[in-house]
Structure formats: structure tokens, C-alpha cells
Design a protein around this motif. Sequence first.
Motif, PDB file in Angstrom:
ATOM      1  N   PHE A 137       6.785  -8.439  10.954  1.00  0.00           N
ATOM      2  CA  PHE A 137       6.488  -7.540   9.849  1.00  0.00           C
ATOM      3  C   PHE A 137       7.782  -7.030   9.233  1.00  0.00           C
ATOM      4  CE2 PHE A 137       6.510  -4.990  13.696  1.00  0.00           C
ATOM      5  CZ  PHE A 137       7.334  -3.925  13.372  1.00  0.00           C
ATOM      6  N   GLU A 138       7.663  -6.692   7.984  1.00  0.00           N
ATOM      7  CA  GLU A 138       8.740  -6.019   7.270  1.00  0.00           C
ATOM      8  C   GLU A 138       8.228  -4.635   6.934  1.00  0.00           C
ATOM      9  OE1 GLU A 138      10.491  -7.837   3.883  1.00  0.00           O
ATOM     10  OE2 GLU A 138      10.396  -9.829   4.783  1.00  0.00           O
ATOM     11  N   PHE A 139       9.077  -3.667   7.145  1.00  0.00           N
ATOM     12  CA  PHE A 139       8.684  -2.287   6.889  1.00  0.00           C
ATOM     13  C   PHE A 139       8.792  -1.991   5.396  1.00  0.00           C
ATOM     14  CE2 PHE A 139       9.729   2.226   6.433  1.00  0.00           C
ATOM     15  CZ  PHE A 139       8.583   2.759   6.980  1.00  0.00           C
ATOM     16  N   HIS A 140       7.730  -1.451   4.838  1.00  0.00           N
ATOM     17  CA  HIS A 140       7.713  -0.995   3.448  1.00  0.00           C
ATOM     18  C   HIS A 140       7.286   0.463   3.462  1.00  0.00           C
ATOM     19  CE1 HIS A 140       8.135  -5.044   1.895  1.00  0.00           C
ATOM     20  NE2 HIS A 140       7.176  -5.420   2.715  1.00  0.00           N
ATOM     21  N   LEU A 141       8.057   1.292   2.860  1.00  0.00           N
ATOM     22  CA  LEU A 141       7.729   2.711   2.832  1.00  0.00           C
ATOM     23  C   LEU A 141       6.736   2.959   1.707  1.00  0.00           C
ATOM     24  CD1 LEU A 141       8.204   5.389   4.182  1.00  0.00           C
ATOM     25  CD2 LEU A 141      10.128   5.776   2.652  1.00  0.00           C
ATOM     26  N   SER A 142       5.477   2.680   1.987  1.00  0.00           N
ATOM     27  CA  SER A 142       4.417   2.921   1.012  1.00  0.00           C
ATOM     28  C   SER A 142       3.154   3.315   1.771  1.00  0.00           C
ATOM     29  CB  SER A 142       4.151   1.667   0.169  1.00  0.00           C
ATOM     30  OG  SER A 142       3.579   0.657   0.954  1.00  0.00           O
ATOM     31  N   TRP A 143       2.295   4.043   1.094  1.00  0.00           N
ATOM     32  CA  TRP A 143       1.054   4.486   1.711  1.00  0.00           C
ATOM     33  C   TRP A 143       0.160   3.290   2.043  1.00  0.00           C
ATOM     34  CZ3 TRP A 143      -0.458   8.369   4.325  1.00  0.00           C
ATOM     35  CH2 TRP A 143      -1.801   8.559   4.581  1.00  0.00           C
ATOM     36  N   HIS A 144       0.139   2.303   1.181  1.00  0.00           N
ATOM     37  CA  HIS A 144      -0.679   1.115   1.396  1.00  0.00           C
ATOM     38  C   HIS A 144      -0.254   0.386   2.669  1.00  0.00           C
ATOM     39  CE1 HIS A 144      -1.874  -3.120   0.837  1.00  0.00           C
ATOM     40  NE2 HIS A 144      -2.962  -2.581   0.291  1.00  0.00           N
ATOM     41  N   LEU A 204       1.487   1.602   5.240  1.00  0.00           N
ATOM     42  CA  LEU A 204       1.240   2.455   6.400  1.00  0.00           C
ATOM     43  C   LEU A 204      -0.228   2.465   6.799  1.00  0.00           C
ATOM     44  CD1 LEU A 204       3.535   5.540   5.781  1.00  0.00           C
ATOM     45  CD2 LEU A 204       3.703   3.895   7.635  1.00  0.00           C
ATOM     46  N   SER A 205      -1.133   2.562   5.811  1.00  0.00           N
ATOM     47  CA  SER A 205      -2.562   2.633   6.135  1.00  0.00           C
ATOM     48  C   SER A 205      -3.074   1.319   6.719  1.00  0.00           C
ATOM     49  CB  SER A 205      -3.367   3.025   4.899  1.00  0.00           C
ATOM     50  OG  SER A 205      -3.250   2.032   3.898  1.00  0.00           O
ATOM     51  N   GLN A 206      -2.525   0.185   6.305  1.00  0.00           N
ATOM     52  CA  GLN A 206      -2.970  -1.096   6.837  1.00  0.00           C
ATOM     53  C   GLN A 206      -2.359  -1.408   8.197  1.00  0.00           C
ATOM     54  OE1 GLN A 206      -2.094  -3.987   3.804  1.00  0.00           O
ATOM     55  NE2 GLN A 206      -4.267  -4.096   3.273  1.00  0.00           N
ATOM     56  N   ARG A 207      -1.106  -1.090   8.393  1.00  0.00           N
ATOM     57  CA  ARG A 207      -0.388  -1.522   9.587  1.00  0.00           C
ATOM     58  C   ARG A 207      -0.292  -0.459  10.683  1.00  0.00           C
ATOM     59  NH1 ARG A 207       0.949  -6.848  10.187  1.00  0.00           N
ATOM     60  NH2 ARG A 207       1.982  -7.645   8.382  1.00  0.00           N
ATOM     61  N   LEU A 208      -0.693   0.754  10.398  1.00  0.00           N
ATOM     62  CA  LEU A 208      -0.495   1.829  11.358  1.00  0.00           C
ATOM     63  C   LEU A 208      -1.184   1.548  12.691  1.00  0.00           C
ATOM     64  CD1 LEU A 208       0.855   4.545  11.724  1.00  0.00           C
ATOM     65  CD2 LEU A 208      -1.238   5.623  10.942  1.00  0.00           C
ATOM     66  N   VAL A 209      -2.416   1.110  12.656  1.00  0.00           N
ATOM     67  CA  VAL A 209      -3.140   0.852  13.906  1.00  0.00           C
ATOM     68  C   VAL A 209      -2.619  -0.417  14.571  1.00  0.00           C
ATOM     69  CG1 VAL A 209      -5.416   0.350  14.887  1.00  0.00           C
ATOM     70  CG2 VAL A 209      -5.175   2.091  13.125  1.00  0.00           C
ATOM     71  N   GLU A 210      -2.369  -1.459  13.781  1.00  0.00           N
ATOM     72  CA  GLU A 210      -1.895  -2.730  14.354  1.00  0.00           C
ATOM     73  C   GLU A 210      -0.561  -2.564  15.068  1.00  0.00           C
ATOM     74  OE1 GLU A 210      -1.561  -5.211  10.960  1.00  0.00           O
ATOM     75  OE2 GLU A 210      -3.646  -5.841  11.003  1.00  0.00           O
ATOM     76  N   ILE A 211       0.305  -1.758  14.521  1.00  0.00           N
ATOM     77  CA  ILE A 211       1.639  -1.581  15.088  1.00  0.00           C
ATOM     78  C   ILE A 211       1.716  -0.302  15.921  1.00  0.00           C
ATOM     79  CG2 ILE A 211       4.062  -1.202  14.500  1.00  0.00           C
ATOM     80  CD1 ILE A 211       3.505  -2.950  12.002  1.00  0.00           C
ATOM     81  N   GLY A 212       1.040   0.739  15.493  1.00  0.00           N
ATOM     82  CA  GLY A 212       1.146   2.042  16.141  1.00  0.00           C
ATOM     83  C   GLY A 212       0.627   2.084  17.566  1.00  0.00           C
TER      84      GLY A 212
END
Length: 175
Positions: free
Chosen positions: A112-119, A121-129
Motif C-alpha cells: 500500500f501507499e499512504f495517502h492522507l485523505s479521508w477516502h 483512511l476509511s477504506q484501509r483503516l480496518v485492513e491495515i489497522g
Amino acid sequence: MPKRFIKRYMPRPEKIKAMKSLHFLGDLLHEPNLWHINRHAVCRAFLIGIFFCFIPMPFQMVAAGFFAIWFNANLPISVALVWISNPITMPPIFYFNYKVGAYLLGHPVLDFEFHLSWHWLSQRLVEIGVPLYFGSVVVAVLAACISYLVMQYLWRRKVRSDWRRRRGLRTDEED
């Protein structure tokens, strides 16, 4: 553990107690064990500081300070150890934690590449968090326990060597 070495780099309790920004803590800062350098206080400080340096959270120093006060550990050492995870070391530490968490949970490691955007964060937060925090807790507990045991060992080894040296000096004086 060399007591003089630690004392040389620690701030004086009087200096910290005089800080106006810390007056809200009241008499908590006057607890002598928060400032003493003894085996128990220093080992507990390593346990707390190393644990919180591996947890990705804001205000790690505040959490380490709170737990140092609660568990009567050396406050300056607990707070200083949190800086092992600084802006330079955070990416490799937290990526390692993520990989450990993904491995233990049986999830594939995502590229993954980190993008500082709400979109993003909302998609990847659970997968990565979830793997990140699970791995962080596992690594933090292991590293904290190992650091506690290593500090206990080093401190006791230093005391034993000092005793042997003093005993040798006494026998030399008697001869």
C-alpha cells in the motif's frame, strides 16, 4: 547498571517540579520513587517506556508518564524511552508491527501507499489497522518484558561485580 551514568543525563527533580506547566499534577511529582534510581524503579521504567514506544498512538509520552506514576517507576526514564519511536524510526517500527500482526492473524501483507485523505483512511483503516495494532501490542509486550528482564540482569550483574571488586580490595588490604 551504572547509576552515575543515568544520573548524569537525568533532569533534576527540583527543575521538573518548578515547571509551571506541571503544577496541575500537584503532590504526585513529590513522590520520591518517581526520581530514585534503583533497580526496581528503573526496570519498571524500561517496561513502561519500551511498551509505549511500540504502540502507535498520539501522546505516547503522556501515557508513559501516567503509567510511571501509577506503577511508581522512574518517571524521566519512562518518558525518555518513548522517544525510541521518533519520526525517523516510526515507519520501520510500525511496518514491522504490521507485518507481525498480519502474520499472526493469517492476513496477507498488503502493498500500500499512504495517502492522507479521508477516502483512503476509511477504506484501509480496518485492513491495515487491525493487524497493525494487534502486532504492535504483541511486539510491545515482548519487547517490554525482554527489556525488563535484561535490565534486571544487567543491574544484578553490576552489583555482583562491584561486590567482588570490593571483596578483592579488602583481601589485598589485609595482606
